[in-house]
Design an enzyme around this catalytic site. Structure first.
Site, PDB file in Angstrom:
ATOM      1  N   ARG A  12       0.843  -1.210   0.000  1.00 33.29           N
ATOM      2  CA  ARG A  12       0.000   0.000   0.000  1.00 33.29           C
ATOM      3  C   ARG A  12       0.874   1.254   0.000  1.00 33.29           C
ATOM      4  O   ARG A  12       0.551   2.255  -0.613  1.00 33.29           O
ATOM      5  CB  ARG A  12      -0.969  -0.016   1.186  1.00 33.29           C
TER       6      ARG A  12
ATOM      7  N   TYR B  48     -15.521  17.424 -16.148  1.00 33.85           N
ATOM      8  CA  TYR B  48     -15.979  16.044 -15.963  1.00 33.85           C
ATOM      9  C   TYR B  48     -17.077  16.003 -14.891  1.00 33.85           C
ATOM     10  O   TYR B  48     -16.873  16.443 -13.760  1.00 33.85           O
ATOM     11  CB  TYR B  48     -14.792  15.181 -15.556  1.00 33.85           C
TER      12      TYR B  48
ATOM     13  N   ASP C  63      -6.884  18.948 -14.581  1.00 34.25           N
ATOM     14  CA  ASP C  63      -7.204  17.614 -15.094  1.00 34.25           C
ATOM     15  C   ASP C  63      -6.753  17.588 -16.557  1.00 34.25           C
ATOM     16  O   ASP C  63      -7.354  18.224 -17.416  1.00 34.25           O
ATOM     17  CB  ASP C  63      -8.718  17.370 -14.970  1.00 34.25           C
TER      18      ASP C  63
ATOM     19  N   LYS D 181      -7.628   6.177 -19.222  1.00 29.65           N
ATOM     20  CA  LYS D 181      -7.921   6.598 -20.594  1.00 29.65           C
ATOM     21  C   LYS D 181      -6.687   6.409 -21.480  1.00 29.65           C
ATOM     22  O   LYS D 181      -6.356   5.298 -21.829  1.00 29.65           O
ATOM     23  CB  LYS D 181      -8.431   8.043 -20.582  1.00 29.65           C
TER      24      LYS D 181
HETATM   25  C1  LIG Z   1     -12.641   9.472 -16.854  1.00 30.75           C
HETATM   26  C2  LIG Z   1     -12.290  10.812 -16.370  1.00 30.75           C
HETATM   27  C3  LIG Z   1     -12.114  11.060 -14.999  1.00 30.75           C
HETATM   28  C4  LIG Z   1     -12.348  10.008 -13.944  1.00 30.75           C
HETATM   29  O1  LIG Z   1     -11.400   8.990 -13.978  1.00 30.75           O
HETATM   30  P1  LIG Z   1     -11.707   7.463 -13.513  1.00 30.75           P
HETATM   31  O2  LIG Z   1     -10.417   6.792 -13.857  1.00 30.75           O
HETATM   32  O3  LIG Z   1     -12.891   6.986 -14.285  1.00 30.75           O
HETATM   33  O4  LIG Z   1     -11.961   7.500 -12.053  1.00 30.75           O
HETATM   34  C5  LIG Z   1     -11.742  12.343 -14.620  1.00 30.75           C
HETATM   35  N1  LIG Z   1     -11.587  13.323 -15.523  1.00 30.75           N
HETATM   36  C6  LIG Z   1     -11.758  13.116 -16.845  1.00 30.75           C
HETATM   37  C7  LIG Z   1     -11.571  14.250 -17.792  1.00 30.75           C
HETATM   38  C8  LIG Z   1     -12.122  11.850 -17.311  1.00 30.75           C
HETATM   39  O5  LIG Z   1     -12.314  11.672 -18.622  1.00 30.75           O
END
Ligand SMILES: *Cc1c(COP(=O)(O)O)cnc(C)c1O
Length: 375
Positions: free
Chosen positions: A47, A99, A171, A196
């Site tokens: 962890r 998001y 982000d 992603k």
């Molecule tokens: C998918 C996404 C998230 C969230 O991420 P997870 O891995 O699904 O928890 C946050 N910001 C953006 C822009 C995303 O496309």
């Protein structure tokens, strides 16, 4: 060093045990102490850290031009850790165009816990200035934003955040470090959903924070990462690290297809609007050119007539595109986005969100063409 080379170099593991060329997966949850009670490699318990996460975290920092990388079990876990580093009563400035789940996280989890926030269009500097309070501690930005691809001027917003004593966090999931490095424009923290483009194959969930500087915030976030335990497994880290090796090539190819798709959609009579920062018609195209490189991304969205039923009809008629949520994989995905967001979201009903994959451009356009004809 060029990005393609960097992506391969930083993800290479030097295996002193067997000289394996690719990285072994360390499933062990615990690490042996020597006779003196020391930890020879610094690993104690998984962890806290393990060789696969360590390699991933160093790679994340290198790719974003940051100092410290932190890996999490999901993008949402990464965002949560950052919000948890604030204190009850602190104020966050963010946008309604980001998001959707990040906004829900603030409303449903962090507001009851005492965090305050304002939703402002962060593309409008004056609006942001007006929203600043003495307690403002964080600007939470997303550019290009999901799903409308609004842009935020990273340099201007970082400067404003610092002038009021707040942190600027971005982000960067949609742009990836291949197209945009927020730290180069003054951001303090970069966040990724590594689910992603980093993973790149729609088979692993992960999140990341990269910090420009080591220091108090880094120490606090490490503590939160370890104590709240929202960490990825060694196998997840291994998959994401492997994904990084091809990410520059994938993202460049996806961007190279997305632009002509956006341009083609823009001329189609059944399409009302196309949102893509690479289009000269995008209201913030100049900002895109100033802060993005290597292309404008594999994500775009467009609006069709007939609202949600119209969007559903188009999505349902596609054969090469898969109708599914998420993004950044090798396969092209499409979704009528409103389905996934609440009635309070500003997303238009007829909006289709597209994640351009690695199929041939001609096949993708032909598929869109037949679906829009039948719509
Ligand atoms: C998918 C996404 C998230 C969230 O991420 P997870 O891995 O699904 O928890 C946050 N910001 C953006 C822009 C995303 O496309």
């Amino acid at each position: 060093m060029n990005l393609e080379t960097l992506a391969i170099q930083v993800t290479r593991f030097h295996d002193a045990n067997a000289s394996a060329v690719t990285t072994p997966i360390y499933l062990s949850t615990t690490y042996e102490r020597d006779a003196e009670g020391n930890l020879p490699h610094g690993f104690l318990y998984t962890r806290g850290n393990n060789p696969n996460r360590d390699l991933l975290e160093k790679s994340l920092a290198a790719l974003e031009g940051g100092t410290v990388g932190l890996a999490f079990g999901s993008g949402m876990a990464a965002i949560s850790a950052l919000f948890q580093a604030l204190k009850p009563g602190d104020h966050v400035i963010t946008t309604p165009f980001a998001y959707y789940a990040a906004q829900r996280l603030l409303v449903d989890v962090f507001e009851p816990w005492g965090l305050e926030f304002s939703l402002v269009d962060t593309s409008n500097l004056e609006e942001v200035e007006k929203a600043v309070r003495p307690t403002t501690k964080l600007f939470w930005l997303e550019t290009p934003s999901n799903p409308l691809l609004y842009l935020t001027d990273l340099q201007a917003l970082s400067q404003l955040a610092h002038s009021v004593g707040a942190l600027c966090a971005v982000d960067n999931t949609w742009a990836t470090p291949v197209l945009q490095n927020p730290i180069a424009f003054g951001a303090d923290v970069v966040m990724h959903s590594t689910t992603k483009y980093f993973g790149g194959h729609s088979d692993v969930l992960g999140g990341a924070l990269v910090l420009a500087q080591d220091g108090e915030l880094a120490v606090r976030l490490r503590q939160i990462q370890n104590l709240t335990g929202g960490v990825p497994s060694p196998f997840d880290c291994w998959l994401i690290t492997r994904g990084i090796q091809t990410m520059p090539l994938r993202v460049k190819a996806q961007s190279a297809s997305a632009l002509p798709i956006a341009q083609w959609l823009e001329t189609h009579p059944a399409v009302e609007r196309v949102h893509y920062p690479g289009l000269t018609s995008h209201p913030q195209h100049e900002i895109a050119k100033a802060q993005m490189k290597n292309g404008f991304g594999g994500m775009l969205s467009f609006e069709v007539r007939g609202g949600l039923p119209g969007a559903k009809k188009v999505a349902g008629a596609l054969k090469v595109f898969t109708q599914a949520t998420s993004l950044g994989g090798v396969e092209s995905l499409i979704e009528p986005r409103k389905i996934y967001e609440g009635p309070d979201s500003p997303t238009p009903d007829g909006l289709l969100r597209v994640s351009v994959g690695l199929e041939h451009l001609d096949d993708l356009i032909a598929d869109l063409d037949q679906a829009l004809k039948n719509a």
